[in-house]
Every structure is written in C-alpha cells, then in structure tokens.
Design a protein around this motif. Structure first.
Motif, PDB file in Angstrom:
ATOM      1  N   CYS A 133       0.863  -1.177   0.000  1.00  0.00           N
ATOM      2  CA  CYS A 133       0.000   0.000   0.000  1.00  0.00           C
ATOM      3  C   CYS A 133       0.903   1.233   0.000  1.00  0.00           C
ATOM      4  O   CYS A 133       2.108   1.129   0.235  1.00  0.00           O
ATOM      5  CB  CYS A 133      -0.852   0.027   1.270  1.00  0.00           C
ATOM      6  SG  CYS A 133      -1.947  -1.382   1.450  1.00  0.00           S
ATOM      7  N   GLU A 134       0.314   2.404  -0.211  1.00  0.00           N
ATOM      8  CA  GLU A 134       1.090   3.654  -0.199  1.00  0.00           C
ATOM      9  C   GLU A 134       1.390   4.063   1.245  1.00  0.00           C
ATOM     10  O   GLU A 134       0.707   4.908   1.834  1.00  0.00           O
ATOM     11  CB  GLU A 134       0.311   4.756  -0.933  1.00  0.00           C
ATOM     12  CG  GLU A 134       0.589   4.800  -2.409  1.00  0.00           C
ATOM     13  CD  GLU A 134       2.089   4.824  -2.734  1.00  0.00           C
ATOM     14  OE1 GLU A 134       2.857   5.529  -2.052  1.00  0.00           O
ATOM     15  OE2 GLU A 134       2.473   4.118  -3.679  1.00  0.00           O
ATOM     16  N   MET A 135       2.411   3.442   1.818  1.00  0.00           N
ATOM     17  CA  MET A 135       2.651   3.597   3.253  1.00  0.00           C
ATOM     18  C   MET A 135       3.053   5.005   3.671  1.00  0.00           C
ATOM     19  O   MET A 135       2.711   5.438   4.779  1.00  0.00           O
ATOM     20  CB  MET A 135       3.678   2.570   3.740  1.00  0.00           C
ATOM     21  CG  MET A 135       3.190   1.129   3.705  1.00  0.00           C
ATOM     22  SD  MET A 135       1.499   0.885   4.290  1.00  0.00           S
ATOM     23  CE  MET A 135       1.632   1.334   6.012  1.00  0.00           C
ATOM     24  N   ASP A 136       3.776   5.741   2.825  1.00  0.00           N
ATOM     25  CA  ASP A 136       4.171   7.114   3.204  1.00  0.00           C
ATOM     26  C   ASP A 136       2.933   7.949   3.505  1.00  0.00           C
ATOM     27  O   ASP A 136       2.853   8.619   4.540  1.00  0.00           O
ATOM     28  CB  ASP A 136       4.989   7.781   2.093  1.00  0.00           C
ATOM     29  CG  ASP A 136       6.414   7.252   2.035  1.00  0.00           C
ATOM     30  OD1 ASP A 136       6.839   6.605   3.023  1.00  0.00           O
ATOM     31  OD2 ASP A 136       7.090   7.469   1.016  1.00  0.00           O
ATOM     32  N   GLU A 137       1.971   7.894   2.609  1.00  0.00           N
ATOM     33  CA  GLU A 137       0.755   8.694   2.763  1.00  0.00           C
ATOM     34  C   GLU A 137      -0.109   8.168   3.921  1.00  0.00           C
ATOM     35  O   GLU A 137      -0.648   8.946   4.714  1.00  0.00           O
ATOM     36  CB  GLU A 137      -0.024   8.694   1.436  1.00  0.00           C
ATOM     37  CG  GLU A 137      -1.332   9.449   1.443  1.00  0.00           C
ATOM     38  CD  GLU A 137      -1.203  10.946   1.750  1.00  0.00           C
ATOM     39  OE1 GLU A 137      -0.069  11.444   1.860  1.00  0.00           O
ATOM     40  OE2 GLU A 137      -2.254  11.605   1.898  1.00  0.00           O
ATOM     41  N   ILE A 138      -0.227   6.857   4.035  1.00  0.00           N
ATOM     42  CA  ILE A 138      -1.037   6.274   5.113  1.00  0.00           C
ATOM     43  C   ILE A 138      -0.455   6.651   6.478  1.00  0.00           C
ATOM     44  O   ILE A 138      -1.189   7.043   7.393  1.00  0.00           O
ATOM     45  CB  ILE A 138      -1.154   4.736   4.935  1.00  0.00           C
ATOM     46  CG1 ILE A 138      -2.003   4.432   3.694  1.00  0.00           C
ATOM     47  CG2 ILE A 138      -1.756   4.068   6.175  1.00  0.00           C
ATOM     48  CD1 ILE A 138      -2.012   2.987   3.257  1.00  0.00           C
ATOM     49  N   MET A 139       0.854   6.604   6.610  1.00  0.00           N
ATOM     50  CA  MET A 139       1.484   6.956   7.892  1.00  0.00           C
ATOM     51  C   MET A 139       1.350   8.460   8.170  1.00  0.00           C
ATOM     52  O   MET A 139       1.200   8.866   9.321  1.00  0.00           O
ATOM     53  CB  MET A 139       2.960   6.536   7.907  1.00  0.00           C
ATOM     54  CG  MET A 139       3.201   5.025   7.846  1.00  0.00           C
ATOM     55  SD  MET A 139       2.207   4.030   8.974  1.00  0.00           S
ATOM     56  CE  MET A 139       2.874   4.558  10.550  1.00  0.00           C
ATOM     57  N   ARG A 140       1.377   9.260   7.108  1.00  0.00           N
ATOM     58  CA  ARG A 140       1.194  10.707   7.298  1.00  0.00           C
ATOM     59  C   ARG A 140      -0.212  10.989   7.844  1.00  0.00           C
ATOM     60  O   ARG A 140      -0.379  11.735   8.814  1.00  0.00           O
ATOM     61  CB  ARG A 140       1.392  11.449   5.963  1.00  0.00           C
ATOM     62  CG  ARG A 140       1.293  12.969   6.097  1.00  0.00           C
ATOM     63  CD  ARG A 140       1.042  13.680   4.780  1.00  0.00           C
ATOM     64  NE  ARG A 140      -0.270  13.399   4.200  1.00  0.00           N
ATOM     65  CZ  ARG A 140      -1.425  13.914   4.612  1.00  0.00           C
ATOM     66  NH1 ARG A 140      -1.439  14.758   5.632  1.00  0.00           N
ATOM     67  NH2 ARG A 140      -2.569  13.596   4.019  1.00  0.00           N
ATOM     68  N   ILE A 141      -1.206  10.349   7.246  1.00  0.00           N
ATOM     69  CA  ILE A 141      -2.599  10.547   7.689  1.00  0.00           C
ATOM     70  C   ILE A 141      -2.755  10.085   9.134  1.00  0.00           C
ATOM     71  O   ILE A 141      -3.371  10.765   9.964  1.00  0.00           O
ATOM     72  CB  ILE A 141      -3.577   9.774   6.767  1.00  0.00           C
ATOM     73  CG1 ILE A 141      -3.537  10.348   5.347  1.00  0.00           C
ATOM     74  CG2 ILE A 141      -5.001   9.794   7.329  1.00  0.00           C
ATOM     75  CD1 ILE A 141      -4.239   9.488   4.304  1.00  0.00           C
ATOM     76  N   ALA A 142      -2.189   8.924   9.441  1.00  0.00           N
ATOM     77  CA  ALA A 142      -2.317   8.363  10.793  1.00  0.00           C
ATOM     78  C   ALA A 142      -1.704   9.303  11.829  1.00  0.00           C
ATOM     79  O   ALA A 142      -2.275   9.522  12.899  1.00  0.00           O
ATOM     80  CB  ALA A 142      -1.649   6.991  10.849  1.00  0.00           C
ATOM     81  N   LYS A 143      -0.569   9.852  11.479  1.00  0.00           N
ATOM     82  CA  LYS A 143       0.126  10.746  12.411  1.00  0.00           C
ATOM     83  C   LYS A 143      -0.693  12.013  12.638  1.00  0.00           C
ATOM     84  O   LYS A 143      -0.913  12.437  13.774  1.00  0.00           O
ATOM     85  CB  LYS A 143       1.497  11.096  11.811  1.00  0.00           C
ATOM     86  CG  LYS A 143       2.465  11.556  12.852  1.00  0.00           C
ATOM     87  CD  LYS A 143       3.897  11.485  12.361  1.00  0.00           C
ATOM     88  CE  LYS A 143       4.773  12.085  13.461  1.00  0.00           C
ATOM     89  NZ  LYS A 143       5.914  12.792  12.962  1.00  0.00           N
ATOM     90  N   GLN A 144      -1.173  12.561  11.533  1.00  0.00           N
ATOM     91  CA  GLN A 144      -1.938  13.809  11.621  1.00  0.00           C
ATOM     92  C   GLN A 144      -3.210  13.647  12.446  1.00  0.00           C
ATOM     93  O   GLN A 144      -3.611  14.549  13.176  1.00  0.00           O
ATOM     94  CB  GLN A 144      -2.279  14.299  10.205  1.00  0.00           C
ATOM     95  CG  GLN A 144      -2.917  15.668  10.194  1.00  0.00           C
ATOM     96  CD  GLN A 144      -3.211  16.114   8.767  1.00  0.00           C
ATOM     97  OE1 GLN A 144      -2.532  15.703   7.824  1.00  0.00           O
ATOM     98  NE2 GLN A 144      -4.231  16.932   8.607  1.00  0.00           N
ATOM     99  N   HIS A 145      -3.873  12.484  12.323  1.00  0.00           N
ATOM    100  CA  HIS A 145      -5.151  12.273  13.012  1.00  0.00           C
ATOM    101  C   HIS A 145      -5.009  11.402  14.261  1.00  0.00           C
ATOM    102  O   HIS A 145      -6.014  10.970  14.820  1.00  0.00           O
ATOM    103  CB  HIS A 145      -6.168  11.660  12.048  1.00  0.00           C
ATOM    104  CG  HIS A 145      -6.484  12.540  10.882  1.00  0.00           C
ATOM    105  ND1 HIS A 145      -7.495  13.468  10.896  1.00  0.00           N
ATOM    106  CD2 HIS A 145      -5.878  12.664   9.669  1.00  0.00           C
ATOM    107  CE1 HIS A 145      -7.517  14.112   9.729  1.00  0.00           C
ATOM    108  NE2 HIS A 145      -6.549  13.640   8.976  1.00  0.00           N
ATOM    109  N   ASP A 146      -3.780  11.119  14.652  1.00  0.00           N
ATOM    110  CA  ASP A 146      -3.507  10.328  15.837  1.00  0.00           C
ATOM    111  C   ASP A 146      -4.207   8.960  15.800  1.00  0.00           C
ATOM    112  O   ASP A 146      -4.933   8.579  16.719  1.00  0.00           O
ATOM    113  CB  ASP A 146      -3.941  11.123  17.093  1.00  0.00           C
ATOM    114  CG  ASP A 146      -3.365  10.541  18.358  1.00  0.00           C
ATOM    115  OD1 ASP A 146      -2.338   9.829  18.269  1.00  0.00           O
ATOM    116  OD2 ASP A 146      -3.951  10.772  19.444  1.00  0.00           O
TER     117      ASP A 146
END
Ligand SMILES: *Cc1c(COP(=O)(O)O)cnc(C)c1O
Length: 380
Positions: A133-146
C-alpha cells in the motif's frame, strides 16, 4: 491436472520437524520458535516478531493491543479476507470499509481522510498480492489524526516498500504462514511489534494473559495471570517446519518470481491486444510474487474463462467477495464513500496457478490456454 496451489514441503522441513519431535519440547517458544523469531527480526529490522498460531491470531492481537473496543471505528478495505474484519468485530468495534485502487487492489489512500470520524481509532491496510500500500501517505494521515496503523501483511512476507519490509511501517504488522502463503506452517502466523513499548503486553496476550515469557527469560521467579489473553503461541514443531523453508527463503522466493515473470511475459501480448489486464507494481515497490492475477473484461468473461480452463484441467480461482456486501459485512460495517472499484474490479480478477512445484511447462501451458480462449473465439 494443473493445481491452483500445492502446499510446500521438502526434506529439509522434514529433517527439522524430526529434530523438533526428538527435542522433547513440543509446545511453544522452543528452539525453533526462537530461530524463526530471530530470522524475521533480522531480515525485517522490526524490534520484535512474535510467532502466532495464525495470521488471524496476529490480527486479533494487533487490534487488542491498539486498545480498540466498543464504539470505536476502524477503516479498512472491503476487498480483503474475513479475518481482517473479524479482528475488528471481535473487539466490539465497527468496520468502516472504503474503496480500493484499481491498479493494486489496495486501500485507496486518497479516500481515508474523508472516512475519519471522532470514533476512528485505526487504519488497517492490506498489502494485496504482496504489493505494498502507499505507506508514506497512510502513515502521514495516521500521524496527523492520531490513529493506529495495523498492516495486514499476511501476503506480504519478503515484500518491500522503498526498501523497507512490509509489516514494519505501522504499529503492528501481521504475517500468515497458512499453507496457501509463500512460506507455510500449515497454519501459523507472526505479529511484528514495531513499538518496543508494546512488546511486553503482546507477550502476555499471546501467553494466556500470563507473564510466562518473562519467567522463561529468568526475569521473574514465578509467573501468574496478569492481563487478558489467549493461546496464540504456535507449537515448536510447526515452527521447525517453517524454519526448513526460511533456510532457503531466497530459493523459494526466486522460484515464485521466476513463474510470475514468465506469466507476465507470456501474457503481455494478450494485454497489448486489449483482452486482459496484467498486475501493476508501482514504482519503489518490491513484491513477492504471492499471487499472479489477470483481469478479464467483466464478470461474465471471467466465469467463461474459468470454465474453459477447467475443461483443460487447469484450476484457476477468483478472490474475495467484497466484505461490505457479505452477510456479516452488512451487519458489522458500513461502506464509506462510493464503491467505484471494489465490486467491479474484484469481479474481473482471476488468479492463476502459483506454487513452488509448478513447472515452467505448466505455467506456459496455462498462458497458452488463456491465449487460446481469446484467439479461437470461445469467449463468445
Ligand atoms: C491469509 C490471510 C489472512 C489470514 O491468515 P491465516 O493465517 O489463514 O489466519 C488474513 N488476511 C489476509 C489478507 C490473508 O491473505
């Protein structure tokens, strides 16, 4: 008959199983459990790999370790195995299914943010066919939304995203060693624990809620019941069977990749002629040849092709019926946004025979039969 799958076994696996039996230590966390654990920790770079009784068990552990419970929501793709969703439902939470990308059949990372509510606790991504999966973007979203991230990397052992092993991006990664996967224990799995702070609780959860792992390491004088848990620890005999394959992990990987590349080359003319579509591996992604699939024009075309190939003694199979439209999916989840690709793309997907014992001749025969189906007009 060309089988779709044949479970792996060889003399080396049997040698190690025999040794495990003669060790007179057959339960979990023996010599072979430790060997497998260490191998995955060294090859993936994750701080702790806990061997489990299945990929399903690893997913259940991951959800519990994320403290997901009643009233919470988890975002996941609908195009996945029931186990991904069951782990959420068993914890009392709700599945929020979102669409997949048509190129990889993975969760569409651009649709995640609009599905987030005040109840969202985690994102579960599934690396379909061992393609990341597109992990860079998924991890960015997860970080931003906790949010927590759980990777269902059941199919992704030995796959990488920009050089990093799948299962090592999120809070937890889940591997499967079911007999249909690239490396097999018959039934088995592993939980990659990526935050050292979660390791102790993961060990307790796996050991029936006891701190027995600590006791085994000599850190405490006796063990007792300290938290909720279950029996997620596999037998050392099964780990010995897996170890027999890990000793030749590159050889097994190479064989699958060879077959995958063969299919790709042999079927490319049909794709160029517009009859079928071939799998796509985006840039920066190293897959593991877990699945070779093609996409036909539509559902009807796929069913006719399956029947045609069956007539030639070639067994091919389709994959998941999207979970959101399944009986349990309707009860335990909801689909957020538009189902633009999940249903329509899954209906066109056909998996070709793929296993270690498949010969070059058989792979060529499968490709030839598919070409015959389209070229001799039997699709009409
Ligand atoms: C195989 C698989 C599982 C379940 O693994 P088991 O070891 O069979 O429990 C979960 N998710 C996906 C995507 C799988 O392919």
């Amino acid at each position: 008959m060309i089988d779709f799958n044949r479970p792996y076994s060889d003399d080396n696996c049997i040698k190690h199983v025999t040794k495990a039996l003669n060790n007179h230590y057959h339960s979990g966390d023996g010599e072979y459990t430790a060997k497998c654990r260490k191998w995955f920790e060294e090859t993936t770079g994750c701080p702790a790999c806990l061997m489990t009784t299945s990929g399903t068990a690893a997913l259940e552990m991951a959800v519990l370790l994320c403290n997901i419970g009643e009233g919470d929501e988890v975002i996941l793709p609908s195009f996945t195995f029931s186990s991904t969703a069951n782990a959420v439902v068993r914890a009392g939470a709700k599945c929020v299914f979102i669409d997949v990308r048509p190129d990889t059949m993975n969760i569409d990372e651009t649709k995640i943010e609009s599905a987030i509510t005040s109840r969202t606790k985690a994102i579960m991504c599934v690396h379909y066919a061992g393609v990341a999966c597109e992990m860079d973007e998924i991890m960015r979203i997860a970080k931003q939304h906790d949010l927590k991230v759980i990777e269902d990397a059941a199919q992704g052992v030995m796959s990488k995203y920009h050089g990093k092993a799948l299962g090592t991006f999120g809070d937890f990664g889940c591997y499967s060693f079911h007999e249909t996967k690239n490396y097999s224990m018959g039934e088995g799995g592993a939980l990659l624990v990526n935050n050292p702070a979660d390791i102790e609780r993961a060990e307790i959860l796996r050991e029936k809620g006891t701190n027995r792992s600590k006791y085994f390491r000599g850190e405490i004088a006796k063990y007792s019941w300290v938290d909720v848990g279950s029996s997620y620890l596999p037998s050392d005999i099964l780990c010995a069977f897996l170890w027999g394959q890990l000793e030749n992990a590159d050889g097994l990987y190479g064989k699958r990749m060879h077959l995958w590349n063969m299919y790709y080359e042999l079927l490319k003319p049909l794709a160029d002629e517009g009859y079928i579509e071939l799998p796509v591996a985006p840039e920066g992604i190293t897959h593991n040849a877990h699945i070779f699939y093609i996409k036909t024009a539509d559902l009807d075309g796929r069913q006719k092709l399956i029947a045609y190939l069956k007539g030639l003694d070639i067994l091919t199979v389709f994959h998941y019926v999207p979970l959101h439209s399944a009986e349990a999916g309707l009860k335990f989840g909801r689909f957020d946004g538009e189902d633009k690709y999940t249903t329509s793309e899954s209906e066109r997907l056909l998996r070709l025979p793929m296993h270690y014992f498949l010969s070059d001749e058989d792979a060529a025969a499968v490709a030839k039969a598919i070409a015959g189906f389209y070229h001799d007009g039997s699709k009409e």
